[in-house]
Design a protein around this motif. Structure first.
Motif, PDB file in Angstrom:
ATOM      1  N   GLY A  11       0.786  -1.225   0.000  1.00  0.00           N
ATOM      2  CA  GLY A  11       0.000   0.000   0.000  1.00  0.00           C
ATOM      3  C   GLY A  11       0.816   1.272   0.000  1.00  0.00           C
ATOM      4  O   GLY A  11       0.308   2.343   0.373  1.00  0.00           O
ATOM      5  N   ILE A  12       2.070   1.190  -0.443  1.00  0.00           N
ATOM      6  CA  ILE A  12       2.960   2.350  -0.446  1.00  0.00           C
ATOM      7  C   ILE A  12       3.173   2.832  -1.876  1.00  0.00           C
ATOM      8  O   ILE A  12       3.487   2.038  -2.765  1.00  0.00           O
ATOM      9  CB  ILE A  12       4.320   1.994   0.194  1.00  0.00           C
ATOM     10  CG1 ILE A  12       4.113   1.544   1.649  1.00  0.00           C
ATOM     11  CG2 ILE A  12       5.279   3.186   0.137  1.00  0.00           C
ATOM     12  CD1 ILE A  12       5.347   0.930   2.282  1.00  0.00           C
ATOM     13  N   ARG A  13       3.007   4.131  -2.100  1.00  0.00           N
ATOM     14  CA  ARG A  13       3.342   4.723  -3.393  1.00  0.00           C
ATOM     15  C   ARG A  13       4.859   4.825  -3.493  1.00  0.00           C
ATOM     16  O   ARG A  13       5.531   5.260  -2.552  1.00  0.00           O
ATOM     17  CB  ARG A  13       2.722   6.119  -3.512  1.00  0.00           C
ATOM     18  CG  ARG A  13       3.095   6.851  -4.796  1.00  0.00           C
ATOM     19  CD  ARG A  13       2.452   8.218  -4.887  1.00  0.00           C
ATOM     20  NE  ARG A  13       2.966   9.169  -3.909  1.00  0.00           N
ATOM     21  CZ  ARG A  13       3.115  10.470  -4.120  1.00  0.00           C
ATOM     22  NH1 ARG A  13       2.788  10.992  -5.290  1.00  0.00           N
ATOM     23  NH2 ARG A  13       3.564  11.270  -3.185  1.00  0.00           N
ATOM     24  N   VAL A  14       5.403   4.406  -4.636  1.00  0.00           N
ATOM     25  CA  VAL A  14       6.850   4.460  -4.834  1.00  0.00           C
ATOM     26  C   VAL A  14       7.168   5.369  -6.019  1.00  0.00           C
ATOM     27  O   VAL A  14       6.501   5.297  -7.058  1.00  0.00           O
ATOM     28  CB  VAL A  14       7.446   3.055  -5.078  1.00  0.00           C
ATOM     29  CG1 VAL A  14       8.957   3.147  -5.303  1.00  0.00           C
ATOM     30  CG2 VAL A  14       7.138   2.128  -3.902  1.00  0.00           C
ATOM     31  N   ILE A  15       8.153   6.223  -5.848  1.00  0.00           N
ATOM     32  CA  ILE A  15       8.592   7.113  -6.924  1.00  0.00           C
ATOM     33  C   ILE A  15      10.086   6.917  -7.131  1.00  0.00           C
ATOM     34  O   ILE A  15      10.883   7.065  -6.201  1.00  0.00           O
ATOM     35  CB  ILE A  15       8.322   8.595  -6.587  1.00  0.00           C
ATOM     36  CG1 ILE A  15       6.846   8.816  -6.261  1.00  0.00           C
ATOM     37  CG2 ILE A  15       8.748   9.482  -7.753  1.00  0.00           C
ATOM     38  CD1 ILE A  15       6.552  10.186  -5.686  1.00  0.00           C
ATOM     39  N   ILE A  16      10.467   6.552  -8.345  1.00  0.00           N
ATOM     40  CA  ILE A  16      11.879   6.498  -8.716  1.00  0.00           C
ATOM     41  C   ILE A  16      12.184   7.795  -9.462  1.00  0.00           C
ATOM     42  O   ILE A  16      11.526   8.119 -10.457  1.00  0.00           O
ATOM     43  CB  ILE A  16      12.184   5.265  -9.584  1.00  0.00           C
ATOM     44  CG1 ILE A  16      11.922   3.986  -8.774  1.00  0.00           C
ATOM     45  CG2 ILE A  16      13.625   5.289 -10.073  1.00  0.00           C
ATOM     46  CD1 ILE A  16      12.164   2.696  -9.545  1.00  0.00           C
ATOM     47  N   PHE A  17      13.168   8.548  -8.974  1.00  0.00           N
ATOM     48  CA  PHE A  17      13.415   9.896  -9.494  1.00  0.00           C
ATOM     49  C   PHE A  17      14.916  10.142  -9.590  1.00  0.00           C
ATOM     50  O   PHE A  17      15.732   9.288  -9.230  1.00  0.00           O
ATOM     51  CB  PHE A  17      12.763  10.936  -8.570  1.00  0.00           C
ATOM     52  CG  PHE A  17      13.496  11.112  -7.261  1.00  0.00           C
ATOM     53  CD1 PHE A  17      14.315  12.221  -7.052  1.00  0.00           C
ATOM     54  CD2 PHE A  17      13.384  10.159  -6.253  1.00  0.00           C
ATOM     55  CE1 PHE A  17      15.005  12.372  -5.856  1.00  0.00           C
ATOM     56  CE2 PHE A  17      14.078  10.305  -5.056  1.00  0.00           C
ATOM     57  CZ  PHE A  17      14.891  11.414  -4.857  1.00  0.00           C
ATOM     58  N   GLY A  18      15.283  11.316 -10.062  1.00  0.00           N
ATOM     59  CA  GLY A  18      16.691  11.681 -10.159  1.00  0.00           C
ATOM     60  C   GLY A  18      16.941  13.095  -9.691  1.00  0.00           C
ATOM     61  O   GLY A  18      16.051  13.951  -9.740  1.00  0.00           O
ATOM     62  N   MET A  19      18.166  13.346  -9.250  1.00  0.00           N
ATOM     63  CA  MET A  19      18.545  14.681  -8.784  1.00  0.00           C
ATOM     64  C   MET A  19      19.074  15.559  -9.907  1.00  0.00           C
ATOM     65  O   MET A  19      19.343  16.734  -9.697  1.00  0.00           O
ATOM     66  CB  MET A  19      19.590  14.579  -7.673  1.00  0.00           C
ATOM     67  CG  MET A  19      19.052  14.059  -6.349  1.00  0.00           C
ATOM     68  SD  MET A  19      17.781  15.126  -5.615  1.00  0.00           S
ATOM     69  CE  MET A  19      18.743  16.603  -5.249  1.00  0.00           C
ATOM     70  N   LYS A  20      19.237  15.006 -11.109  1.00  0.00           N
ATOM     71  CA  LYS A  20      19.712  15.819 -12.230  1.00  0.00           C
ATOM     72  C   LYS A  20      18.623  16.773 -12.716  1.00  0.00           C
ATOM     73  O   LYS A  20      18.917  17.793 -13.339  1.00  0.00           O
ATOM     74  CB  LYS A  20      20.185  14.916 -13.366  1.00  0.00           C
ATOM     75  CG  LYS A  20      21.427  14.106 -13.029  1.00  0.00           C
ATOM     76  CD  LYS A  20      21.828  13.190 -14.175  1.00  0.00           C
ATOM     77  CE  LYS A  20      23.041  12.348 -13.802  1.00  0.00           C
ATOM     78  NZ  LYS A  20      23.410  11.399 -14.893  1.00  0.00           N
ATOM     79  N   THR A  21      17.364  16.424 -12.438  1.00  0.00           N
ATOM     80  CA  THR A  21      16.248  17.313 -12.763  1.00  0.00           C
ATOM     81  C   THR A  21      16.189  18.431 -11.731  1.00  0.00           C
ATOM     82  O   THR A  21      16.309  18.177 -10.527  1.00  0.00           O
ATOM     83  CB  THR A  21      14.916  16.533 -12.738  1.00  0.00           C
ATOM     84  OG1 THR A  21      14.988  15.468 -13.670  1.00  0.00           O
ATOM     85  CG2 THR A  21      13.751  17.432 -13.063  1.00  0.00           C
ATOM     86  N   GLU A  22      16.000  19.647 -12.169  1.00  0.00           N
ATOM     87  CA  GLU A  22      15.867  20.755 -11.224  1.00  0.00           C
ATOM     88  C   GLU A  22      14.659  20.526 -10.323  1.00  0.00           C
ATOM     89  O   GLU A  22      13.579  20.155 -10.796  1.00  0.00           O
ATOM     90  CB  GLU A  22      15.705  22.077 -11.989  1.00  0.00           C
ATOM     91  CG  GLU A  22      15.666  23.289 -11.075  1.00  0.00           C
ATOM     92  CD  GLU A  22      15.533  24.602 -11.843  1.00  0.00           C
ATOM     93  OE1 GLU A  22      15.436  25.655 -11.201  1.00  0.00           O
ATOM     94  OE2 GLU A  22      15.529  24.551 -13.096  1.00  0.00           O
ATOM     95  N   ASP A  23      14.850  20.702  -9.020  1.00  0.00           N
ATOM     96  CA  ASP A  23      13.794  20.429  -8.030  1.00  0.00           C
ATOM     97  C   ASP A  23      13.268  19.005  -8.193  1.00  0.00           C
ATOM     98  O   ASP A  23      12.062  18.752  -8.090  1.00  0.00           O
ATOM     99  CB  ASP A  23      12.639  21.424  -8.161  1.00  0.00           C
ATOM    100  CG  ASP A  23      13.009  22.818  -7.662  1.00  0.00           C
ATOM    101  OD1 ASP A  23      13.941  22.923  -6.834  1.00  0.00           O
ATOM    102  OD2 ASP A  23      12.386  23.792  -8.100  1.00  0.00           O
ATOM    103  N   GLY A  24      14.180  18.070  -8.410  1.00  0.00           N
ATOM    104  CA  GLY A  24      13.815  16.681  -8.699  1.00  0.00           C
ATOM    105  C   GLY A  24      12.923  16.040  -7.650  1.00  0.00           C
ATOM    106  O   GLY A  24      11.977  15.330  -7.986  1.00  0.00           O
ATOM    107  N   ILE A  25      13.216  16.282  -6.374  1.00  0.00           N
ATOM    108  CA  ILE A  25      12.412  15.689  -5.302  1.00  0.00           C
ATOM    109  C   ILE A  25      11.010  16.294  -5.294  1.00  0.00           C
ATOM    110  O   ILE A  25      10.002  15.579  -5.263  1.00  0.00           O
ATOM    111  CB  ILE A  25      13.090  15.898  -3.933  1.00  0.00           C
ATOM    112  CG1 ILE A  25      14.467  15.224  -3.899  1.00  0.00           C
ATOM    113  CG2 ILE A  25      12.205  15.351  -2.808  1.00  0.00           C
ATOM    114  CD1 ILE A  25      15.274  15.556  -2.653  1.00  0.00           C
ATOM    115  N   LEU A  26      10.939  17.606  -5.306  1.00  0.00           N
ATOM    116  CA  LEU A  26       9.656  18.304  -5.213  1.00  0.00           C
ATOM    117  C   LEU A  26       8.781  18.018  -6.429  1.00  0.00           C
ATOM    118  O   LEU A  26       7.571  17.792  -6.303  1.00  0.00           O
ATOM    119  CB  LEU A  26       9.894  19.807  -5.063  1.00  0.00           C
ATOM    120  CG  LEU A  26      10.680  20.220  -3.804  1.00  0.00           C
ATOM    121  CD1 LEU A  26      10.966  21.717  -3.835  1.00  0.00           C
ATOM    122  CD2 LEU A  26       9.922  19.844  -2.537  1.00  0.00           C
TER     123      LEU A  26
END
Length: 345
Positions: free
Chosen positions: A219-234
């Motif tokens: 039941g957990i949403r998972v996001i795979i992301f990168g820090m190369k994108t500006e404001d990648g986390i947000l």
């Protein structure tokens, strides 16, 4: 303490280090900036690799042997935490170190102690930064990775969202474009995996998808992301970057979510079709339905339950050790795991 959703964010070695393995302070500063914006809205745990990379250049003639990796981690852990502390302090956020071992998750009582510690940190506005306790680990570091640790924390704490940072910024399709939304992880999705991995890290996309699948089932949403994108986390949190894997329906208690994290299993019980049907009717697991026993385990430890094809159908906390079970495989009404200690996957 305010009741806030839990957010776990994992950063791998390649995501936060330079090409020589040393921490990239520019990236860590950006992490602190973005996480500070989320801090008021979530109970946050950061899971960060990079300790070995931060410390290995202090080891003469470093070759990557297990003892050298442990020594490098011992040197690198405080160095890495000092960098995190330096940049989070600019936002008046204190961080804390949490070195974890597998026994902290395999033993329910120890896990609850860990949970109490995190809750106390959160009550005081402090963000724990977790890493595997490489210095005293009995297993080679490459055997486990922090994708697993992050998933165990997210599962055990009932996190709303698990974020996993990767150098490629998400799951890529055949044309190397990031897939924004994935409802279920099926064979088609798994077929997109490039098995290559970073020279700095210990786990590639296959590892990330393995633990993503477990987390979404809980039941957990998972996001795979990168820090190369500006404001990648947000941006990833808003669905504007990275790959989002939808949470599946999971009406499990926090105890059963902990139990269902099969990556802490110490053995496997292969059962016949009749036992599978009985388990689906919420019956206990009896010895006569077990075809094979793999692994050495004690009473109270967690094992996987698989069907005759080797497909996992659930996990269970056993009532008996493996040697006693092997002596009683044909014993009628010999209970191996009570229905209350079995979670079907």
């Amino acid at each position: 303490m305010r009741q806030l959703p839990t957010l776990v964010i994992k950063f791998g070695t390649a995501s936060i280090t330079q090409s020589n393995g040393e921490p990239d302070e520019t990236i860590i500063a950006d992490i602190a900036r973005q996480v500070s914006e989320l801090h008021a809205h979530y109970h946050i745990v950061l899971v960060s690799s990079g300790a070995v990379g931060a410390g290995k250049h202090f080891i003469k003639n470093y070759s990557g042997e297990i003892a050298e990796r442990k020594a490098a981690a011992a040197i690198g852990n405080p160095l890495l935490l000092n960098i995190y502390s330096k940049y989070f302090s600019q936002y008046n956020i204190q961080i804390a170190q949490s070195l974890c071992e597998r026994q902290h998750f395999g033993n329910r009582e120890q896990f609850l102690q860990l949970k109490e510690t995190y809750q106390e940190l959160w009550a005081n506005g402090i963000i724990p930064i977790a890493n595997e306790n490489d210095v005293v680990s009995n297993r080679e570091l490459r055997f486990s990775d922090n994708d697993e640790l992050a998933t165990l924390i997210a599962t055990g704490f009932g996190a709303e969202t698990l974020m996993i940072c990767t150098s490629v910024g998400g799951l890529l399709d055949q044309k190397k474009n990031i897939i924004r939304k994935i409802e279920t992880i099926d064979n088609q999705i798994l077929g997109l995996v490039d098995n290559s991995k970073s020279a700095l890290g210990s786990g590639g996309m296959a590892s990330k998808l393995t633990f993503t699948k477990l987390a979404t089932r809980m039941g957990i949403r998972v996001i795979i992301f990168g820090m190369k994108t500006e404001d990648g986390i947000l941006k990833a949190m808003k669905g504007e970057a990275g790959s989002e894997f939808s949470a599946q329906a999971a009406n499990l208690s926090s105890r059963n979510k902990w139990l269902a994290s099969g990556s802490v299993a110490v053995g496997t019980l292969q059962v016949d079709a009749g036992a599978v049907k009985a388990l689906q009717k919420r019956s206990s697991l009896l010895a006569v339905g077990i075809k094979k026993v793999k692994g050495d385990f004690e009473a109270g430890e967690v094992v996987e339950i698989t069907d005759s094809h080797g497909i996992m159908v659930g996990v269970a906390r056993t009532k008996v050790p493996s040697n006693e079970l092997l002596d009683n495989l044909k014993t009628q009404n010999f209970e191996v795991a009570n229905a209350n200690d079995i979670v079907l996957i």
